[in-house]
Design a protein around this motif. Structure first.
Motif, PDB file in Angstrom:
ATOM      1  N   LEU A 136      45.390  28.749  25.441  1.00 32.43           N
ATOM      2  CA  LEU A 136      45.353  28.040  24.162  1.00 32.43           C
ATOM      3  C   LEU A 136      46.337  26.879  24.111  1.00 32.43           C
ATOM      4  CD1 LEU A 136      44.821  30.976  21.661  1.00 32.43           C
ATOM      5  CD2 LEU A 136      43.186  29.187  22.304  1.00 32.43           C
ATOM      6  N   GLN A 137      47.366  26.905  24.934  1.00 28.73           N
ATOM      7  CA  GLN A 137      48.275  25.761  25.001  1.00 28.73           C
ATOM      8  C   GLN A 137      47.526  24.502  25.448  1.00 28.73           C
ATOM      9  OE1 GLN A 137      51.275  27.413  27.641  1.00 28.73           O
ATOM     10  NE2 GLN A 137      52.691  27.688  25.932  1.00 28.73           N
ATOM     11  N   ILE A 138      46.478  24.677  26.199  1.00 33.67           N
ATOM     12  CA  ILE A 138      45.668  23.555  26.691  1.00 33.67           C
ATOM     13  C   ILE A 138      44.403  23.381  25.860  1.00 33.67           C
ATOM     14  CG2 ILE A 138      44.356  22.685  28.671  1.00 33.67           C
ATOM     15  CD1 ILE A 138      46.270  24.513  30.377  1.00 33.67           C
ATOM     16  N   LEU A 139      43.760  24.477  25.502  1.00 30.18           N
ATOM     17  CA  LEU A 139      42.423  24.427  24.916  1.00 30.18           C
ATOM     18  C   LEU A 139      42.369  24.785  23.437  1.00 30.18           C
ATOM     19  CD1 LEU A 139      40.748  26.305  27.875  1.00 30.18           C
ATOM     20  CD2 LEU A 139      40.659  23.836  27.437  1.00 30.18           C
ATOM     21  N   SER A 177      39.488  19.636  22.128  1.00 39.76           N
ATOM     22  CA  SER A 177      39.436  19.918  23.570  1.00 39.76           C
ATOM     23  C   SER A 177      38.059  20.420  23.981  1.00 39.76           C
ATOM     24  CB  SER A 177      40.507  20.943  23.955  1.00 39.76           C
ATOM     25  OG  SER A 177      41.791  20.412  23.743  1.00 39.76           O
ATOM     26  N   PHE A 178      37.551  21.401  23.274  1.00 39.19           N
ATOM     27  CA  PHE A 178      36.237  21.945  23.625  1.00 39.19           C
ATOM     28  C   PHE A 178      35.117  20.955  23.343  1.00 39.19           C
ATOM     29  CE2 PHE A 178      38.139  26.283  23.624  1.00 39.19           C
ATOM     30  CZ  PHE A 178      37.753  26.612  24.921  1.00 39.19           C
ATOM     31  N   LEU A 179      35.267  20.147  22.297  1.00 41.06           N
ATOM     32  CA  LEU A 179      34.231  19.161  22.003  1.00 41.06           C
ATOM     33  C   LEU A 179      34.215  18.062  23.061  1.00 41.06           C
ATOM     34  CD1 LEU A 179      34.578  19.012  18.123  1.00 41.06           C
ATOM     35  CD2 LEU A 179      32.865  20.236  19.481  1.00 41.06           C
ATOM     36  N   VAL A 180      35.378  17.660  23.536  1.00 38.85           N
ATOM     37  CA  VAL A 180      35.444  16.702  24.639  1.00 38.85           C
ATOM     38  C   VAL A 180      34.767  17.304  25.867  1.00 38.85           C
ATOM     39  CG1 VAL A 180      37.030  15.599  26.278  1.00 38.85           C
ATOM     40  CG2 VAL A 180      37.471  15.452  23.821  1.00 38.85           C
ATOM     41  N   LEU A 181      35.086  18.545  26.183  1.00 35.99           N
ATOM     42  CA  LEU A 181      34.480  19.207  27.338  1.00 35.99           C
ATOM     43  C   LEU A 181      32.967  19.325  27.179  1.00 35.99           C
ATOM     44  CD1 LEU A 181      37.183  21.922  28.007  1.00 35.99           C
ATOM     45  CD2 LEU A 181      36.625  19.940  29.453  1.00 35.99           C
ATOM     46  N   LYS A 224      28.624  12.771  29.798  1.00 35.99           N
ATOM     47  CA  LYS A 224      29.367  11.607  29.306  1.00 35.99           C
ATOM     48  C   LYS A 224      30.742  11.628  29.973  1.00 35.99           C
ATOM     49  CE  LYS A 224      26.907  11.452  24.954  1.00 35.99           C
ATOM     50  NZ  LYS A 224      26.254  12.725  24.664  1.00 35.99           N
ATOM     51  N   HIS A 225      31.055  10.590  30.723  1.00 39.39           N
ATOM     52  CA  HIS A 225      32.304  10.574  31.488  1.00 39.39           C
ATOM     53  C   HIS A 225      33.229   9.425  31.108  1.00 39.39           C
ATOM     54  CE1 HIS A 225      30.800  13.753  34.062  1.00 39.39           C
ATOM     55  NE2 HIS A 225      29.660  13.105  34.095  1.00 39.39           N
ATOM     56  N   LYS A 226      32.700   8.434  30.433  1.00 43.49           N
ATOM     57  CA  LYS A 226      33.507   7.273  30.055  1.00 43.49           C
ATOM     58  C   LYS A 226      34.119   7.492  28.679  1.00 43.49           C
ATOM     59  CE  LYS A 226      30.543   4.221  32.714  1.00 43.49           C
ATOM     60  NZ  LYS A 226      29.558   3.135  32.653  1.00 43.49           N
ATOM     61  N   ARG A 254      43.986  14.097  24.069  1.00 45.78           N
ATOM     62  CA  ARG A 254      43.230  15.239  24.585  1.00 45.78           C
ATOM     63  C   ARG A 254      42.920  15.050  26.063  1.00 45.78           C
ATOM     64  NH1 ARG A 254      44.585  19.321  22.868  1.00 45.78           N
ATOM     65  NH2 ARG A 254      46.069  18.065  21.850  1.00 45.78           N
ATOM     66  N   LEU A 255      42.425  13.871  26.424  1.00 43.33           N
ATOM     67  CA  LEU A 255      42.081  13.610  27.823  1.00 43.33           C
ATOM     68  C   LEU A 255      43.313  13.698  28.713  1.00 43.33           C
ATOM     69  CD1 LEU A 255      39.538  10.711  27.309  1.00 43.33           C
ATOM     70  CD2 LEU A 255      39.016  13.006  28.182  1.00 43.33           C
ATOM     71  N   LYS A 256      44.427  13.167  28.247  1.00 45.25           N
ATOM     72  CA  LYS A 256      45.666  13.220  29.024  1.00 45.25           C
ATOM     73  C   LYS A 256      46.073  14.660  29.294  1.00 45.25           C
ATOM     74  CE  LYS A 256      50.474  11.765  29.044  1.00 45.25           C
ATOM     75  NZ  LYS A 256      51.595  11.275  28.273  1.00 45.25           N
ATOM     76  N   LEU A 257      46.049  15.510  28.260  1.00 39.35           N
ATOM     77  CA  LEU A 257      46.414  16.918  28.434  1.00 39.35           C
ATOM     78  C   LEU A 257      45.452  17.626  29.382  1.00 39.35           C
ATOM     79  CD1 LEU A 257      48.161  19.386  27.713  1.00 39.35           C
ATOM     80  CD2 LEU A 257      46.657  19.740  25.742  1.00 39.35           C
TER      81      LEU A 257
END
Length: 148
Positions: free
Chosen positions: A13-16, A21-25, A32-34, A52-55
Motif C-alpha cells: 500500500l505504500q506504493i499502490l 496508482s491502480f487507475l494509471v496501471l 496507453k504508454h504515453k 504517481r508515475l515517478k513512484l
C-alpha cells in the motif's frame, strides 16, 4: 535497521494505496504508454500523474523507454515490469469484486476472458496442486505459524 513494515500488505500500500496508482496501471494494461494518453484517459492533473508515475517507476512497477515524435523533444513512455505485470491479478480481483458488490445497472464495463479461447475467467485461490479453493476455506496465519 530496516524501517519497512513487517506486513506485506502495508508495504504494498505504500506504493499502490492511492487510487490513481491502480487507475494509471489500468490504462497501461490497456495499451496507453504515453503521459498524454494516460492523462487524457483519466483526466488527472499533470502534477498528480507525474508523482504517481515517478513512484511506480522508482518502486519497480513500471520502467521507462525514450521515444521521440517527429519535431518534438525526446519523451518517456511507461511500461510494465515483471512486478507490474503481476499486478494484473490484483486489478482483476478488484474488478471482480466491484462487478459483484458494486454492480452497474448496465453491467460490467469489461470482461475477463482467456486470450486463446475467449472463455470467461475469474480470480480465485488455488492450492499447491492447482485446484481452486473456496474463499470460505482460506485462512490467513501469522508468520510464526506459517514457518512451522
Amino acid at each position: 535497521m530496516n524501517d519497512d513494515p513487517a506486513c506485506s500488505i502495508e508495504r504494498s500500500l505504500q506504493i499502490l494505496g492511492e487510487r490513481w496508482s491502480f487507475l494509471v496501471l489500468r490504462e497501461i494494461f490497456a495499451g496507453k504508454h504515453k503521459f498524454a494518453e494516460i492523462q487524457s484517459a483519466l483526466g488527472i492533473a499533470t502534477n498528480l500523474l507525474s508523482a504517481r508515475l515517478k513512484l511506480l517507476v522508482e518502486s519497480g512497477v513500471l520502467c521507462t523507454q525514450t521515444y521521440r515524435e517527429p519535431g518534438s523533444r525526446p519523451r518517456q513512455s511507461y511500461h510494465l515490469t515483471e512486478a507490474g505485470r503481476d499486478l494484473r491479478v490484483v486489478l482483476s480481483a478488484l474488478q471482480q469484486w466491484g462487478d459483484l458488490h458494486r454492480p452497474r445497472p448496465s453491467g460490467p464495463s469489461a470482461l475477463r476472458r482467456t486470450r486463446s479461447t475467449g472463455r470467461p475467467v475469474h480470480v480465485g485461490f488455488l492450492d499447491d496442486d492447482g485446484h481452486e479453493v473456496p474463499v470460505t476455506e482460506v485462512v490467513t496465519v501469522t508468520d510464526t505459524v506459517a514457518r512451522t
